[in-house]
Design an enzyme around this catalytic site. Structure first.
Site, mmCIF file in Angstrom:
data_model
loop_
_atom_site.group_PDB
_atom_site.id
_atom_site.type_symbol
_atom_site.label_atom_id
_atom_site.label_comp_id
_atom_site.label_asym_id
_atom_site.label_seq_id
_atom_site.Cartn_x
_atom_site.Cartn_y
_atom_site.Cartn_z
ATOM 1 N N ARG A 1 11.553 -39.264 65.437
ATOM 2 C CA ARG A 1 10.262 -39.865 65.104
ATOM 3 C C ARG A 1 10.020 -41.057 66.020
ATOM 4 O O ARG A 1 10.954 -41.793 66.363
ATOM 5 C CB ARG A 1 10.309 -40.320 63.644
ATOM 6 C CG ARG A 1 9.036 -40.917 63.091
ATOM 7 C CD ARG A 1 7.985 -39.875 62.903
ATOM 8 N NE ARG A 1 6.903 -40.338 62.030
ATOM 9 C CZ ARG A 1 5.695 -39.796 62.024
ATOM 10 N NH1 ARG A 1 5.406 -38.785 62.832
ATOM 11 N NH2 ARG A 1 4.771 -40.235 61.196
ATOM 12 N N THR B 1 -0.376 -31.011 65.704
ATOM 13 C CA THR B 1 1.086 -31.025 65.668
ATOM 14 C C THR B 1 1.543 -29.599 65.953
ATOM 15 O O THR B 1 0.718 -28.724 66.173
ATOM 16 C CB THR B 1 1.544 -31.540 64.280
ATOM 17 O OG1 THR B 1 1.239 -32.928 64.196
ATOM 18 C CG2 THR B 1 3.009 -31.381 63.996
ATOM 19 N N ASP C 1 -0.054 -43.336 61.443
ATOM 20 C CA ASP C 1 0.652 -42.830 60.266
ATOM 21 C C ASP C 1 1.215 -43.970 59.415
ATOM 22 O O ASP C 1 1.678 -43.748 58.298
ATOM 23 C CB ASP C 1 1.794 -41.883 60.675
ATOM 24 C CG ASP C 1 1.294 -40.450 60.877
ATOM 25 O OD1 ASP C 1 0.123 -40.182 60.559
ATOM 26 O OD2 ASP C 1 2.078 -39.610 61.347
ATOM 27 N N SER D 1 6.147 -39.788 57.584
ATOM 28 C CA SER D 1 5.612 -38.533 58.105
ATOM 29 C C SER D 1 5.535 -37.494 56.996
ATOM 30 O O SER D 1 6.207 -37.609 55.965
ATOM 31 C CB SER D 1 6.565 -38.035 59.201
ATOM 32 O OG SER D 1 6.217 -36.732 59.596
ATOM 33 N N SER D 2 4.740 -36.462 57.228
ATOM 34 C CA SER D 2 4.705 -35.323 56.301
ATOM 35 C C SER D 2 5.446 -34.117 56.848
ATOM 36 O O SER D 2 5.542 -33.094 56.176
ATOM 37 C CB SER D 2 3.261 -34.891 56.071
ATOM 38 O OG SER D 2 2.546 -35.911 55.505
ATOM 39 N N GLY E 1 -0.143 -29.799 60.116
ATOM 40 C CA GLY E 1 -1.238 -29.842 59.140
ATOM 41 C C GLY E 1 -1.344 -31.161 58.398
ATOM 42 O O GLY E 1 -1.929 -31.211 57.317
ATOM 43 N N GLY E 2 -0.745 -32.227 58.939
ATOM 44 C CA GLY E 2 -0.883 -33.547 58.338
ATOM 45 C C GLY E 2 -0.441 -33.567 56.888
ATOM 46 O O GLY E 2 0.585 -32.992 56.533
HETATM 47 O O1 DON Z 1 3.945 -37.002 60.968
HETATM 48 C C1 DON Z 1 2.929 -36.666 60.384
HETATM 49 O O2 DON Z 1 2.876 -36.486 59.185
HETATM 50 C C2 DON Z 1 1.649 -36.441 61.182
HETATM 51 N N1 DON Z 1 1.685 -37.192 62.399
HETATM 52 C C3 DON Z 1 1.511 -34.986 61.433
HETATM 53 C C4 DON Z 1 0.158 -34.673 61.974
HETATM 54 C C5 DON Z 1 -0.190 -33.258 61.810
HETATM 55 O O3 DON Z 1 0.534 -32.424 61.342
HETATM 56 C C6 DON Z 1 -1.541 -32.886 62.199
HETATM 57 N N2 DON Z 1 -1.655 -31.422 62.164
HETATM 58 N N3 DON Z 1 -2.511 -30.658 62.155
#
Ligand code: DON
Length: 562
Positions: free
Chosen positions: A96, A368, A410, A439-440, A459-460
């Site tokens: 990370r 991502t 984030d 993070s997710s 997918g955030g």
């Molecule tokens: O680490 C995280 O949770 C975010 N930076 C991830 C972002 C993400 O998956 C966006 N995707 N579509």
């Protein structure tokens, strides 16, 4: 590690998981990734004698070139590893990004220039990248090939060019203004300041040279020397706060994955903090098991999933970088607590989030990538990599070809400040020097004596709910394609709405969910890009699937026995 969690882990280590049944080695190696060129890079590396870890280096580096909107050398991610053996060993490589040492909690309190969000666009949005360190670490610690060999396919793609596809153009349209604002980003990733035409070639010669320095000198080839000079100079010239010390200090961290028992002798192996996803996944699965979800009719099943997610996502506000805050994992994963959460679920009606104690943090982006690999020895990788929003900070360090992340977004910018998604911040995730943002990303395995399966997606904030839905399909005995194709829905506690893909619910199901008290909101588009695999240890069969929502491919390779 807190006592209760180690009890959890301890129990699992002596479980019957890896016992007596003879294990058939995988008949094929398999790579499933979000881009066909990255899948090929992984297979090519396996064919050259590499193991799953070398292939992971090749796939991650190729994705950095082929999906510059999704991940890259300027970003970071998490690698969950399975080292084959009578008792397999699981490792979690935390790559990370970290906040620069000059970062501080109120650094985004002053708004940027007109139209600029300083935590999202430009040099100040970028945290210190972790992916290059992970590539060097994986290759050196776990690989069989030289780093140079595993990076070669990516270098070739960067030099020779990669075809622009519809997805690239769509991602550009989301970030066009920010990309136009940085001349170097516009020069490399746009054409006449617009999205390049479909099928035109994206060539990245500077990135090829940066990969070459990484290949030649390993970790130091990125974090010091010419690449570091280029990065620091460009970031500082654009008003950013990176120093050489930020780069030389950066290290990946190996952490204990979280592990939890599931039904039928299965075990979940998943991401620990600084991911919040693994905790949410374990909590949701524990609630669902206690509520006997498999016996429920479709509507009740969906309702139980939504209510589990609502409760699991609420607890996210307590989590942050384990190196800087105390994460109450033992309490959050304690069986008594999970039972209490499950008991608080009413089968007949939705619990308004406002009636559950206060809010959590949510700061998530829009892109991502995820991939998974298995080799014929049974080594496996499940990895989720990110630069946060599409094309990250839309800032490319001149001369390096490296597009920087905007992972600083984030973090919680303030405890009570809402972000663009109406989500509030939390104490545990405030910005601090050297801290990793929560993070997710949730790369996960499920393993039993008979099977190994692997899950993950971008997918955030929706990542943990997508991984959960995929795992539920698997636990329900559905074919592997269904894990990825299944229509999706999501609840994250706040805002108190049930989001769903347009095709998820019939009108009858929608009526049922409304009757139960859920507030429905279509996402109007499909989301996520799940990559999955399964190895049947009894037959040796290996299969994979790539989400039809993306352009990715799952492909196999059989090598003669060595
Ligand atoms: O680490 C995280 O949770 C975010 N930076 C991830 C972002 C993400 O998956 C966006 N995707 N579509």
């Amino acid at each position: 590690m807190r006592p209760l969690l180690s009890l959890f882990v301890g129990l699992l280590l002596c479980s019957s998981l890896h016992a007596e049944t003879p294990v058939q080695r995988p008949q094929h190696a398999l790579v499933a990734s979000a881009h066909p060129a990255a899948t090929v890079a992984g297979l090519e590396t396996l064919a050259a004698g590499g193991n799953a870890f070398d292939a992971a280096v090749a796939v991650a580096a190729a994705l950095a070139v082929a999906e510059p909107y999704g991940s890259g050398l300027g970003g970071g991610g998490f690698f969950l590893l399975r080292e084959a053996g009578t008792t397999p060993r699981y490792r979690f490589v935390d790559a990370r990004e970290r906040a620069p040492l000059k970062a501080h909690a109120s650094m985004y309190a002053t708004p940027g220039k007109a139209g600029q969000a300083p935590s999202l666009d430009g040099a100040l949005a970028a945290a210190i990248p972790g992916l290059p360190a992970a590539l060097a670490h994986l290759s050196q610690r776990y690989g069989k090939l030289a780093l140079r060999d595993s990076l070669y396919p990516a270098q070739r793609l960067a030099r020779d060019g990669i075809g622009i596809d519809a997805l690239y153009r769509e991602r550009v349209s989301w970030r066009l203004k920010a990309m136009q604002a940085d001349p170097e980003t516009a020069r490399i990733f746009l054409s006449d300041n617009q999205a390049p035409a479909e099928h035109s070639l994206l060539r990245q010669p500077e990135l090829a040279s940066t990969l070459q320095r990484l290949a030649d000198h390993g970790h130091a080839g990125f974090y010091s020397g010419r690449t570091a000079d280029l990065l620091v100079r460009a970031v500082q010239a654009a008003g950013g706060i990176w120093t050489h010390k930020d780069l030389t200090d950066y290290r990946v961290i190996e952490r204990q994955p979280l592990r939890a028992k599931l039904q039928d002798g299965r075990e979940l192996i998943t991401a620990p903090p600084p991911s919040a996803g693994g905790v949410a996944l374990i909590q949701s699965l524990a609630m669902l098991q206690q509520l006997n979800w498999r016996k429920a009719d479709t509507l009740t099943r969906d309702h139980l999933v939504i209510e589990s997610l609502r409760r699991a996502y609420r607890d996210r506000g307590l989590l942050g970088d384990p190196d800087q805050v105390r994460n109450p994992l033992a309490s959050l994963l304690a069986p008594a607590y999970l039972q209490q959460l499950a008991r608080s679920i009413d089968r007949q009606k939705a619990t308004p989030s406002s009636s559950l104690p206060p809010a959590t943090a949510w700061h998530e982006g829009q892109h991502t990538t995820h991939f998974t690999v298995i080799d014929q020895a049974g080594n496996a990788v499940s990895a989720t990599l990110s630069i946060n929003l599409p094309f990250g900070a839309a800032f490319t360090a001149k001369g390096s070809g490296v597009l920087l992340n905007n992972e600083m977004d984030d973090f919680a910018k303030a405890v009570d400040e809402q972000n663009a998604y109406g989500l509030t911040g939390s104490q545990a995730n405030l910005i601090a020097p050297g801290k990793r943002p929560l993070s997710s990303m949730t790369p996960s395995f499920v393993e039993s004596a008979g099977e190994l399966s692997s899950f993950g997606t971008p997918g955030g904030s929706r990542i943990p709910s997508m991984v959960l839905l995929g795992i539920l399909e698997y636990l329900d005995g559905q074919p592997i394609e269904r894990w990825a194709t299944r229509p999706r829905f999501h609840h994250q506690y706040l805002p108190d709405v049930l989001e769903y893909e347009p095709a998820t619910f019939s009108s009858q199901e929608k009526a049922g969910l409304l009757r139960l008290g859920h507030q429905l909101q279509s996402t109007n588009r499909r989301y996520g890009n799940l990559q999955v695999l399964r190895w049947n240890k009894q037959s040796g069969a290996v299969e994979g699937a790539s989400d039809p929502r993306g352009l990715g491919r799952a492909d196999t390779l059989a090598l003669p026995p060595q």
